[in-house]
Scaffold this active site. Structure first.
Site, PDB file in Angstrom:
ATOM      1  N   SER A  53     -10.091  -1.497   7.281  1.00 27.32           N
ATOM      2  CA  SER A  53      -9.430  -1.214   6.015  1.00 27.32           C
ATOM      3  C   SER A  53      -8.635  -2.366   5.412  1.00 27.32           C
ATOM      4  CB  SER A  53      -8.522   0.017   6.154  1.00 27.32           C
ATOM      5  OG  SER A  53      -9.320   1.175   6.272  1.00 27.32           O
TER       6      SER A  53
ATOM      7  N   SER B 280      -9.584   1.239   3.364  1.00 26.54           N
ATOM      8  CA  SER B 280      -8.781   2.096   2.508  1.00 26.54           C
ATOM      9  C   SER B 280      -7.747   1.315   1.693  1.00 26.54           C
ATOM     10  CB  SER B 280      -8.064   3.152   3.351  1.00 26.54           C
ATOM     11  OG  SER B 280      -7.092   2.553   4.195  1.00 26.54           O
TER      12      SER B 280
ATOM     13  N   LYS C 150       0.823  -1.201   0.000  1.00 28.46           N
ATOM     14  CA  LYS C 150       0.000   0.000   0.000  1.00 28.46           C
ATOM     15  C   LYS C 150       0.865   1.262   0.000  1.00 28.46           C
ATOM     16  CE  LYS C 150      -3.982   1.628   2.760  1.00 28.46           C
ATOM     17  NZ  LYS C 150      -4.796   1.262   3.955  1.00 28.46           N
TER      18      LYS C 150
END
Length: 500
Positions: free
Chosen positions: A184, A160, A79
């Protein structure tokens, strides 16, 4: 490309059928064809320009008899809120951090490299890990644009860690790393038909990760199978002197979670059914009941119900803690950036966003940044009272007494509902009312989701969570369930869900 598992990749490496370089080339070609062209999933925000050279070096090590472990030569996406001390940027999807090159690897990146994993690139995410504005759309960032769900391209990939979830589902990498403060990892994993593990806080280092809240933040693996998630978790886990929370990780964590993959892992397990967290979606209820029946048939002992009585009593104080810790943590991270950084504080980020609102704030605002900026330091009585309440209600009066009373190995809940339609005008509009992630997130306890079924072809998952450091038990249960069901289906990149 077929959806090769880590063990299949290693088998092909060992037989000489495949090299890390060739695998990197295949994934890079697929990223071009599927992510940047064709259906345009848009999960990858940046490809590592040194990926091929890294693959060559790892192939040379293998040729010389050095194999670091099961991840040697395996491409991993991480990420874009995780530092890499290389030619890639770390931006949390924000244009305010565009051009930011970290001085060193995050703690977990160092561990991945030591394990022989190849960092193929960075994944898109909800900007600032979905803690910028209240009407946000999951998977959108000002730097990366919008990530789409490979099962239905007009549906959310959830946030996310949307890019990590969509990338693994679309077979753009073998496995990926996401981060979670509350939901997330679990939401994008279940919405993209994946296994996701939100580990015990402190199992994996957070050093070098752009923070929201140190009392809840953690990274974790996202994979197509429980076995691959377990392999990645073992490589990520362990102490790091840069993160004090990991002090217990060496004793309480494991270097090898594969040893807990038991196809009969459900047999004799005592599993509590937290029905008051289920929500009201009858379609999810049907899939959940079918899943519970699978567990019973596999020999699990269900304690039904095993409700968590403090549900709904800490949502306001959770948000309060996040605002306080976001300000403290982000200011510390930004202050450590190099002299060339355009922002060095949260106040700078807010100002940048206002000055560039046509590119940054066109869909939703920055209410969370503004609220956090108004908070005092972490000595505040309001903060300390909120933190104590959160941890008491989720630990001492939440998960712990229920598990002790019923002698449980884990609690089970639906992971969430079907992915909702992307709506940049109104922001996220989930069509379900489950409360599956907050207890494990706020308590800092482990949580694993595994595919359980589909609604109009859209994946939904089932979740197991429990007390701190119980990853081995959760992996055992999840693997037993996965092997008994095998419900995951690869995505077809449909323009919209098939409603017939």
């Amino acid at each position: 490309m077929e959806e090769w598992s880590i063990s299949e990749i290693q088998s092909k490496f060992n037989s000489g059928e495949l090299t890390s370089r060739r695998l990197v080339e295949l994934y890079l070609a697929r990223i071009e064809a599927v992510d940047k062209g064709g259906p345009r999933v848009n999960a990858v925000i940046e490809v590592n320009p040194e990926a091929v050279q890294l693959a060559d070096a790892l192939d040379a090590e293998r040729k010389n008899g050095k194999v670091r472990g099961p991840l040697h030569g395996v491409p991993v996406l991480i990420k874009d809120n995780i530092d890499t001390g290389d030619k890639m940027q770390t931006t949390a999807g924000s244009l305010a951090l565009e051009g930011n090159h970290a001085a060193q690897d995050a703690g977990l990146v160092k561990k991945l490299r030591l394990a022989g994993a190849l960092i193929l690139g960075k994944t898109n995410l909800s900007e600032w890990a979905n803690f910028r504005g209240k009407a946000s759309s999951s998977g959108w960032s000002s730097r990366g644009g919008l990530t789409r769900n490979p099962y239905a391209l007009d549906r959310t990939a959830c946030g996310s860690s949307s890019g990590s979830g969509a990338a693994v589902a679309a077979n753009l990498c073998a496995v990926a790393v996401g981060t979670e403060t509350d939901g997330s990892i679990i939401c994008p994993a279940q919405s993209n038909g994946l296994v996701g593990i939100k580990p015990t806080l402190g199992l994996i280092s957070r050093s070098g990760i752009i923070p929201i809240a140190h009392s809840q933040d953690t990274a974790g693996p996202m994979a197509r199978t429980v076995a691959d998630a377990a392999r990645l978790l073992g490589a990520l886990a362990g102490p790091d002197p840069r993160d004090k929370a990991t002090r217990s990780s060496g004793k309480r964590g494991q270097a090898d979670y594969v040893q807990f993959l038991d196809p009969k892992g459900l047999k004799g397990a005592r599993i509590g059914v937290a029905r008051n967290l289920f929500g009201s979606d009858v379609r999810i209820a049907k899939i959940t009941e079918e899943s519970l029946e699978v567990m019973k048939q596999a020999g699990a002992i269900l304690v039904d119900p095993a409700d968590l009585k403090t549900k709904g009593k800490f949502s306001k104080t959770e948000l309060e803690v996040l605002w306080f810790e976001f300000k403290e943590g982000l200011n510390a991270y930004l202050a450590g950036l190099g002299a060339g950084a355009r922002v060095k504080s949260m106040a700078d980020v807010i100002k940048f966003n206002d000055e560039n609102k046509d590119r940054v704030l066109q869909y939703f605002g920055q209410e969370h940044l503004l609220a956090a900026q108004e908070k005092k330091d972490l000595k505040s009585k309001k903060y300390l009272a909120a933190l104590e309440k959160n941890q008491r209600l989720t630990r001492d009066e939440g998960i712990d007494p229920v598990m002790k009373k019923h002698r449980l190995d884990a609690l089970v809940v639906p992971s969430g509902g079907a992915a909702w339609m992307i709506d940049l005008v109104n922001g996220d509009q989930p069509g379900w009312d489950m409360e599956s992630t907050s207890f494990a997130a706020v308590s800092g306890y482990p949580h694993i989701t595994v595919p359980a079924g589909h609604i109009f072809g859209l994946p939904v998952g089932i979740s197991f969570f429990g007390r701190a450091w119980q990853e081995p038990t959760l992996i055992k249960l999840a693997y037993g369930f996965e092997q008994a069901t095998q419900v995951r289906k690869p995505p077809q990149f449909l323009p919209t869900a098939k409603l017939d």
